[in-house]
Design an enzyme around this catalytic site. Structure first.
Site, PDB file in Angstrom:
ATOM      1  N   ASN A 143      -0.926   5.888  -1.609  1.00  0.00           N
ATOM      2  CA  ASN A 143       0.296   5.236  -1.161  1.00  0.00           C
ATOM      3  C   ASN A 143       0.039   4.154  -0.116  1.00  0.00           C
ATOM      4  OD1 ASN A 143       3.293   5.168  -0.254  1.00  0.00           O
ATOM      5  ND2 ASN A 143       2.217   5.910   1.583  1.00  0.00           N
ATOM      6  N   TYR A 176      -0.224 -10.275  -2.436  1.00  0.00           N
ATOM      7  CA  TYR A 176       0.399  -8.941  -2.458  1.00  0.00           C
ATOM      8  C   TYR A 176       0.713  -8.531  -3.904  1.00  0.00           C
ATOM      9  CZ  TYR A 176       3.561  -5.048  -1.978  1.00  0.00           C
ATOM     10  OH  TYR A 176       4.141  -3.808  -2.117  1.00  0.00           O
TER      11      TYR A 176
HETATM   12  P1  NDP Z   1       5.241   1.525   5.401  1.00  0.00           P
HETATM   13  O1  NDP Z   1       4.787   0.279   6.102  1.00  0.00           O
HETATM   14  O2  NDP Z   1       6.408   2.264   5.937  1.00  0.00           O
HETATM   15  O3  NDP Z   1       4.025   2.535   5.257  1.00  0.00           O
HETATM   16  C1  NDP Z   1       2.744   2.086   4.924  1.00  0.00           C
HETATM   17  C2  NDP Z   1       1.751   3.186   5.205  1.00  0.00           C
HETATM   18  O4  NDP Z   1       0.451   2.687   4.853  1.00  0.00           O
HETATM   19  C3  NDP Z   1       1.716   3.583   6.658  1.00  0.00           C
HETATM   20  O5  NDP Z   1       1.696   4.978   6.730  1.00  0.00           O
HETATM   21  C4  NDP Z   1       0.406   2.999   7.162  1.00  0.00           C
HETATM   22  O6  NDP Z   1      -0.160   3.910   8.105  1.00  0.00           O
HETATM   23  C5  NDP Z   1      -0.434   3.027   5.895  1.00  0.00           C
HETATM   24  N1  NDP Z   1      -1.572   2.110   5.961  1.00  0.00           N
HETATM   25  C6  NDP Z   1      -1.563   0.759   6.041  1.00  0.00           C
HETATM   26  N2  NDP Z   1      -2.835   0.303   6.123  1.00  0.00           N
HETATM   27  C7  NDP Z   1      -3.640   1.401   6.097  1.00  0.00           C
HETATM   28  C8  NDP Z   1      -5.039   1.599   6.140  1.00  0.00           C
HETATM   29  N3  NDP Z   1      -5.906   0.581   6.253  1.00  0.00           N
HETATM   30  N4  NDP Z   1      -5.521   2.864   6.072  1.00  0.00           N
HETATM   31  C9  NDP Z   1      -4.681   3.909   5.955  1.00  0.00           C
HETATM   32  N5  NDP Z   1      -3.338   3.799   5.916  1.00  0.00           N
HETATM   33  C10 NDP Z   1      -2.835   2.541   5.976  1.00  0.00           C
HETATM   34  O7  NDP Z   1       5.495   1.059   3.880  1.00  0.00           O
HETATM   35  P2  NDP Z   1       6.148   1.817   2.623  1.00  0.00           P
HETATM   36  O8  NDP Z   1       6.236   3.253   2.857  1.00  0.00           O
HETATM   37  O9  NDP Z   1       7.366   1.060   2.241  1.00  0.00           O
HETATM   38  O10 NDP Z   1       5.060   1.487   1.506  1.00  0.00           O
HETATM   39  C11 NDP Z   1       4.185   2.457   0.961  1.00  0.00           C
HETATM   40  C12 NDP Z   1       3.564   1.859  -0.300  1.00  0.00           C
HETATM   41  O11 NDP Z   1       4.573   1.519  -1.233  1.00  0.00           O
HETATM   42  C13 NDP Z   1       2.747   0.591  -0.077  1.00  0.00           C
HETATM   43  O12 NDP Z   1       1.610   0.629  -0.920  1.00  0.00           O
HETATM   44  C14 NDP Z   1       3.707  -0.504  -0.516  1.00  0.00           C
HETATM   45  O13 NDP Z   1       3.014  -1.658  -0.960  1.00  0.00           O
HETATM   46  C15 NDP Z   1       4.433   0.168  -1.649  1.00  0.00           C
HETATM   47  N6  NDP Z   1       5.762  -0.347  -1.970  1.00  0.00           N
HETATM   48  C16 NDP Z   1       6.726  -0.509  -1.018  1.00  0.00           C
HETATM   49  C17 NDP Z   1       7.985  -0.986  -1.379  1.00  0.00           C
HETATM   50  C18 NDP Z   1       9.073  -1.233  -0.386  1.00  0.00           C
HETATM   51  O14 NDP Z   1       9.996  -2.020  -0.693  1.00  0.00           O
HETATM   52  N7  NDP Z   1       9.066  -0.609   0.782  1.00  0.00           N
HETATM   53  C19 NDP Z   1       8.314  -1.267  -2.778  1.00  0.00           C
HETATM   54  C20 NDP Z   1       7.212  -1.076  -3.682  1.00  0.00           C
HETATM   55  C21 NDP Z   1       6.005  -0.612  -3.297  1.00  0.00           C
HETATM   56  P3  NDP Z   1      -0.986   3.526   9.415  1.00  0.00           P
HETATM   57  O15 NDP Z   1      -0.523   2.183   9.869  1.00  0.00           O
HETATM   58  O16 NDP Z   1      -0.672   4.633  10.379  1.00  0.00           O
HETATM   59  O17 NDP Z   1      -2.408   3.571   8.963  1.00  0.00           O
HETATM   60  C1  8X3 Z   2       7.617  -4.216  -2.419  1.00  0.00           C
HETATM   61  C2  8X3 Z   2       8.705  -4.819  -3.231  1.00  0.00           C
HETATM   62  O1  8X3 Z   2       9.853  -7.024  -3.835  1.00  0.00           O
HETATM   63  O2  8X3 Z   2       9.086  -6.754  -1.539  1.00  0.00           O
HETATM   64  O3  8X3 Z   2       6.478  -4.047  -3.171  1.00  0.00           O
HETATM   65  O4  8X3 Z   2       7.513  -7.147  -3.301  1.00  0.00           O
HETATM   66  S1  8X3 Z   2       8.767  -6.521  -2.966  1.00  0.00           S
END
Ligand code: NDP
Ligand code: 8X3
Length: 256
Positions: free
Chosen positions: A88, A154
């Site tokens: 994730n 991205y």
């Molecule tokens: P958040 O920013 O809330 O969470 C991201 C998480 O990734 C955090 O827990 C952060 O933890 C962790 N992270 C980032 N870099 C690292 C690293 N180098 N090592 C370990 N952990 C890392 O984002 P979301 O929960 O929204 O997103 C989760 C996933 O879902 C991502 O892959 C995102 O691309 C994807 N996504 C999100 C969408 C959205 O609209 N929100 C839609 C579609 C996909 P920490 O900083 O503590 O390490």
């Molecule tokens: C996150 C959804 O539309 O911001 O992956 O790229 S969008």
């Protein structure tokens, strides 16, 4: 809360916020013991405080190759048989056009969203294959299928997730290890837009007058996928809030 030491083990990357926190809570509710990983250890410890012994907080930066490669042997012996890996952790940085972006941001996205998932998969998949049991889940995105301005690296990193999951399925044919790409669209309630835009007001504006997906929607989807009968593999699942749709190609009318 007492933990059943024979409960199956899941490992969630990026459990310190957003989807990862919600997925950890849901998997514990579903009877898993969860290795909750991320860089912010205090958040993981708070989650363990909230959820009890079913959570093992484990500080892990997925871009730290040595740490990820050492992971299977470093985990406590009764936590080593990871059955479900939720890849994730990930991030978007910036919305600038390709020629204006900070190339370091691109490299961070590649190191996290591509190299990070490659390393965690390569580290934990051999154990799943040798036990002939397991499930790899990846957080892809609608950005991996549909282009939009400012998505450049991205979106491309999420397209990598899409093809990587399909190719893993090909390699795993004949093994009881499942692979799923979960691809959400607009989702609020996480730190995603704050991280991307580095500005709380701009981040809030992304969700203004919308009813976006929530981290709990994602967690319930993950829960359903994992609970599907063992003979069934959900390859790809895409979700958008009702207020969002892919709405056609853009045409510039100033160039003729
Ligand atoms: P958040 O920013 O809330 O969470 C991201 C998480 O990734 C955090 O827990 C952060 O933890 C962790 N992270 C980032 N870099 C690292 C690293 N180098 N090592 C370990 N952990 C890392 O984002 P979301 O929960 O929204 O997103 C989760 C996933 O879902 C991502 O892959 C995102 O691309 C994807 N996504 C999100 C969408 C959205 O609209 N929100 C839609 C579609 C996909 P920490 O900083 O503590 O390490
Ligand atoms: C996150 C959804 O539309 O911001 O992956 O790229 S969008």
């Amino acid at each position: 809360m007492t933990t059943n030491n024979s409960a199956p083990v899941a490992l969630v990357t990026g459990a310190t916020a957003g989807f990862g926190t919600a997925i950890t809570r849901q998997l514990v509710k579903d009877g898993y013991r969860v290795i909750a990983t991320g860089r912010r250890l205090e958040r993981l410890q708070a989650l363990a405080q909230e959820l009890g012994d079913a959570v093992l907080p484990w500080q892990l930066d997925v871009s730290d190759k040595a740490a990820v490669r050492a992971l299977p042997s470093c985990l406590p012996s009764n936590w080593q048989e990871v059955e479900v890996l939720v890849n994730n952790a990930g991030l978007a940085l910036g919305v600038e056009k390709a020629w204006e972006t900070n190339v370091d941001d691109w490299e961070t996205m590649i190191a996290t969203n591509i190299s990070g998932i490659v390393e965690t998969t390569r580290s934990l998949l051999p154990g799943m294959v040798s036990r002939n049991r397991g499930h790899l889940l990846f957080l892809g995105s609608t950005a991996g299928r549909y282009p939009y301005p400012g998505s450049n690296v991205y979106g491309a990193s999420k397209a990598f997730v899409d093809r990587f999951t399909q190719n893993l399925r090909s390699d795993l044919l004949g093994k009881s290890v499942r692979v799923t790409n979960v691809a959400p669209g607009l989702c609020g309630g996480s730190e995603f837009s704050q991280v991307r835009l580095k500005d709380n007001d701009k981040a809030a504006a992304v969700y203004e007058n919308t009813s976006p997906l929530t981290p709990e929607d994602i967690a319930q989807t993950v829960s359903w996928i994992v609970k599907c009968p063992a003979h069934m593999n959900v390859n790809y699942i895409e979700m958008m809030p009702v207020c969002q749709a892919a709405a056609g190609l853009a045409v510039d009318r100033t160039m003729s």
